[in-house]
Design a protein around this motif. Structure first.
Motif, PDB file in Angstrom:
ATOM      1  N   GLU A 124       0.815  -1.217   0.000  1.00  0.00           N
ATOM      2  CA  GLU A 124       0.000   0.000   0.000  1.00  0.00           C
ATOM      3  C   GLU A 124       0.849   1.269   0.000  1.00  0.00           C
ATOM      4  O   GLU A 124       0.315   2.377  -0.035  1.00  0.00           O
ATOM      5  CB  GLU A 124      -0.918   0.002   1.230  1.00  0.00           C
ATOM      6  CG  GLU A 124      -1.876  -1.188   1.283  1.00  0.00           C
ATOM      7  CD  GLU A 124      -2.656  -1.246   2.587  1.00  0.00           C
ATOM      8  OE1 GLU A 124      -2.373  -0.420   3.491  1.00  0.00           O
ATOM      9  OE2 GLU A 124      -3.539  -2.113   2.698  1.00  0.00           O
ATOM     10  N   ALA A 125       2.167   1.114   0.022  1.00  0.00           N
ATOM     11  CA  ALA A 125       3.058   2.252   0.275  1.00  0.00           C
ATOM     12  C   ALA A 125       2.964   3.347  -0.782  1.00  0.00           C
ATOM     13  O   ALA A 125       3.004   4.539  -0.461  1.00  0.00           O
ATOM     14  CB  ALA A 125       4.498   1.757   0.396  1.00  0.00           C
ATOM     15  N   LEU A 126       2.837   2.974  -2.044  1.00  0.00           N
ATOM     16  CA  LEU A 126       2.829   3.994  -3.098  1.00  0.00           C
ATOM     17  C   LEU A 126       1.598   4.889  -3.031  1.00  0.00           C
ATOM     18  O   LEU A 126       1.611   6.004  -3.571  1.00  0.00           O
ATOM     19  CB  LEU A 126       2.939   3.341  -4.473  1.00  0.00           C
ATOM     20  CG  LEU A 126       4.301   2.716  -4.807  1.00  0.00           C
ATOM     21  CD1 LEU A 126       4.281   2.110  -6.205  1.00  0.00           C
ATOM     22  CD2 LEU A 126       5.426   3.742  -4.683  1.00  0.00           C
ATOM     23  N   SER A 127       0.547   4.444  -2.354  1.00  0.00           N
ATOM     24  CA  SER A 127      -0.649   5.284  -2.218  1.00  0.00           C
ATOM     25  C   SER A 127      -0.395   6.463  -1.276  1.00  0.00           C
ATOM     26  O   SER A 127      -1.207   7.393  -1.219  1.00  0.00           O
ATOM     27  CB  SER A 127      -1.834   4.456  -1.716  1.00  0.00           C
ATOM     28  OG  SER A 127      -1.644   4.047  -0.372  1.00  0.00           O
ATOM     29  N   TYR A 128       0.722   6.435  -0.550  1.00  0.00           N
ATOM     30  CA  TYR A 128       1.078   7.527   0.358  1.00  0.00           C
ATOM     31  C   TYR A 128       2.022   8.537  -0.301  1.00  0.00           C
ATOM     32  O   TYR A 128       2.396   9.524   0.316  1.00  0.00           O
ATOM     33  CB  TYR A 128       1.727   6.967   1.629  1.00  0.00           C
ATOM     34  CG  TYR A 128       0.756   6.205   2.497  1.00  0.00           C
ATOM     35  CD1 TYR A 128       0.096   6.824   3.561  1.00  0.00           C
ATOM     36  CD2 TYR A 128       0.474   4.863   2.246  1.00  0.00           C
ATOM     37  CE1 TYR A 128      -0.810   6.129   4.345  1.00  0.00           C
ATOM     38  CE2 TYR A 128      -0.436   4.157   3.024  1.00  0.00           C
ATOM     39  CZ  TYR A 128      -1.072   4.801   4.066  1.00  0.00           C
ATOM     40  OH  TYR A 128      -1.977   4.111   4.845  1.00  0.00           O
ATOM     41  N   VAL A 129       2.398   8.270  -1.541  1.00  0.00           N
ATOM     42  CA  VAL A 129       3.313   9.158  -2.263  1.00  0.00           C
ATOM     43  C   VAL A 129       2.523  10.274  -2.933  1.00  0.00           C
ATOM     44  O   VAL A 129       1.582  10.013  -3.689  1.00  0.00           O
ATOM     45  CB  VAL A 129       4.119   8.370  -3.316  1.00  0.00           C
ATOM     46  CG1 VAL A 129       4.934   9.325  -4.185  1.00  0.00           C
ATOM     47  CG2 VAL A 129       5.032   7.360  -2.634  1.00  0.00           C
ATOM     48  N   PRO A 199       8.581   1.406  -2.245  1.00  0.00           N
ATOM     49  CA  PRO A 199       7.596   0.856  -1.293  1.00  0.00           C
ATOM     50  C   PRO A 199       8.247   0.258  -0.044  1.00  0.00           C
ATOM     51  O   PRO A 199       7.717   0.404   1.065  1.00  0.00           O
ATOM     52  CB  PRO A 199       6.877  -0.222  -2.111  1.00  0.00           C
ATOM     53  CG  PRO A 199       7.035   0.209  -3.528  1.00  0.00           C
ATOM     54  CD  PRO A 199       8.407   0.821  -3.596  1.00  0.00           C
ATOM     55  N   GLN A 200       9.396  -0.399  -0.220  1.00  0.00           N
ATOM     56  CA  GLN A 200      10.107  -0.951   0.936  1.00  0.00           C
ATOM     57  C   GLN A 200      10.580   0.161   1.867  1.00  0.00           C
ATOM     58  O   GLN A 200      10.496   0.034   3.093  1.00  0.00           O
ATOM     59  CB  GLN A 200      11.311  -1.772   0.470  1.00  0.00           C
ATOM     60  CG  GLN A 200      10.971  -3.045  -0.273  1.00  0.00           C
ATOM     61  CD  GLN A 200      12.226  -3.704  -0.832  1.00  0.00           C
ATOM     62  OE1 GLN A 200      12.751  -3.288  -1.866  1.00  0.00           O
ATOM     63  NE2 GLN A 200      12.712  -4.719  -0.152  1.00  0.00           N
ATOM     64  N   LEU A 201      11.089   1.237   1.288  1.00  0.00           N
ATOM     65  CA  LEU A 201      11.593   2.349   2.103  1.00  0.00           C
ATOM     66  C   LEU A 201      10.477   2.981   2.922  1.00  0.00           C
ATOM     67  O   LEU A 201      10.628   3.226   4.123  1.00  0.00           O
ATOM     68  CB  LEU A 201      12.244   3.403   1.204  1.00  0.00           C
ATOM     69  CG  LEU A 201      13.494   2.973   0.433  1.00  0.00           C
ATOM     70  CD1 LEU A 201      13.956   4.102  -0.485  1.00  0.00           C
ATOM     71  CD2 LEU A 201      14.609   2.565   1.389  1.00  0.00           C
ATOM     72  N   ILE A 202       9.353   3.266   2.267  1.00  0.00           N
ATOM     73  CA  ILE A 202       8.237   3.908   2.967  1.00  0.00           C
ATOM     74  C   ILE A 202       7.723   3.005   4.082  1.00  0.00           C
ATOM     75  O   ILE A 202       7.494   3.448   5.217  1.00  0.00           O
ATOM     76  CB  ILE A 202       7.116   4.261   1.981  1.00  0.00           C
ATOM     77  CG1 ILE A 202       7.594   5.356   1.021  1.00  0.00           C
ATOM     78  CG2 ILE A 202       5.851   4.711   2.722  1.00  0.00           C
ATOM     79  CD1 ILE A 202       6.640   5.633  -0.121  1.00  0.00           C
TER      80      ILE A 202
END
Length: 249
Positions: A124-129, A199-202
């Motif tokens: 889901e991480a890219l949805s926070y970018v 995504p891993q970083l976030i």
């Protein structure tokens, strides 16, 4: 959308950039700013850093070929550090060298967070970018050797040029990144060479510190890091975003 921040009629505003024209935006940037009918020529504005980040998160040793050229081993987890907010400068602003004997450029893809993120799943991480930008993670190598810490070596005033734009809707997966020193290419890679992907970083960072709208994450630098001196011109170009150009003084 390609977003710029600049001064207009005595106020600092955001605008969307198409070709050489800027359209003024209204509303809160992270809550869905919209275009007005007011347009300005891009050449008539002085670009500022695209945002003033609440915090700046750096990632060390995150390109595979850069790890190969360094004296350090491959990290097992992302190597996180923070840069001082006062290190921020915008495009065409001067990088002012301190008394360090070796100050290096580090061209990087930057990620701007768009909403509060805590314990985020990778899926889901890219949805926070909110968008992508360009960062030059300027670093004083001798300070790091003296301190055994990144705080001073990467936190000096003017040591975080970034911009010129934030681009929304741009995938960070496989962008070409290139750094030029006085017109000569010194770094050239693609973001698919990242050891830890965006995504891993976030996801990883959000487990330890809450990410807030406007936070800036510099995702690491490719191979080819090297020194700058007074009088140099340093440019970092990332595919789909543009060129971040600064002068060394």
């Amino acid at each position: 959308m390609k977003i710029a921040r600049f001064e207009h009629k005595g106020k600092v505003v955001w605008g969307s950039v198409r070709d050489d024209v800027v359209t003024i935006l209204t509303g809160e940037l992270f809550e869905g700013a919209t275009e007005t009918k007011e347009k300005i020529s891009l050449k008539d504005v002085k670009l500022l850093p695209p945002i003033v980040p609440p915090k700046i998160i750096g990632i060390g040793l995150n390109y595979k070929k850069h790890i190969e050229e360094s004296p350090f081993g491959t990290p097992e987890v992302p190597m996180i550090f923070l840069k001082a907010p006062t290190s921020i400068i915008g495009p065409l602003d001067p990088i002012i060298l301190p008394d360090s004997k070796k100050v290096d450029y580090e061209g990087e893809l930057g990620i701007v967070i768009g909403k509060r993120a805590k314990d985020v799943k990778e899926s889901e991480a890219l949805s926070y970018v909110f968008g992508c930008t360009i960062v030059n993670d300027v670093s004083a190598r001798d300070y790091h050797q003296q301190d055994k810490s990144f705080a001073r070596s990467k936190g000096v005033d003017t040591f975080c040029p970034f911009g010129p734009y934030i681009v929304t809707g741009l995938s960070p997966d496989n962008l070409k990144i290139e750094t030029r020193l006085n017109g000569k290419t010194v770094q050239s890679s693609y973001t698919n060479d990242l050891l830890f992907k965006v995504p891993q970083l976030i996801s990883f960072v959000s487990k330890f510190m809450t990410l807030m709208p406007g936070d800036l994450m510099a995702t690491g630098t490719p191979a080819g890091v090297g020194p700058m001196k007074k009088g140099d011109v340093i440019e970092v170009e990332v595919e789909g975003i543009g060129v971040l150009k600064n002068f060394v003084s």
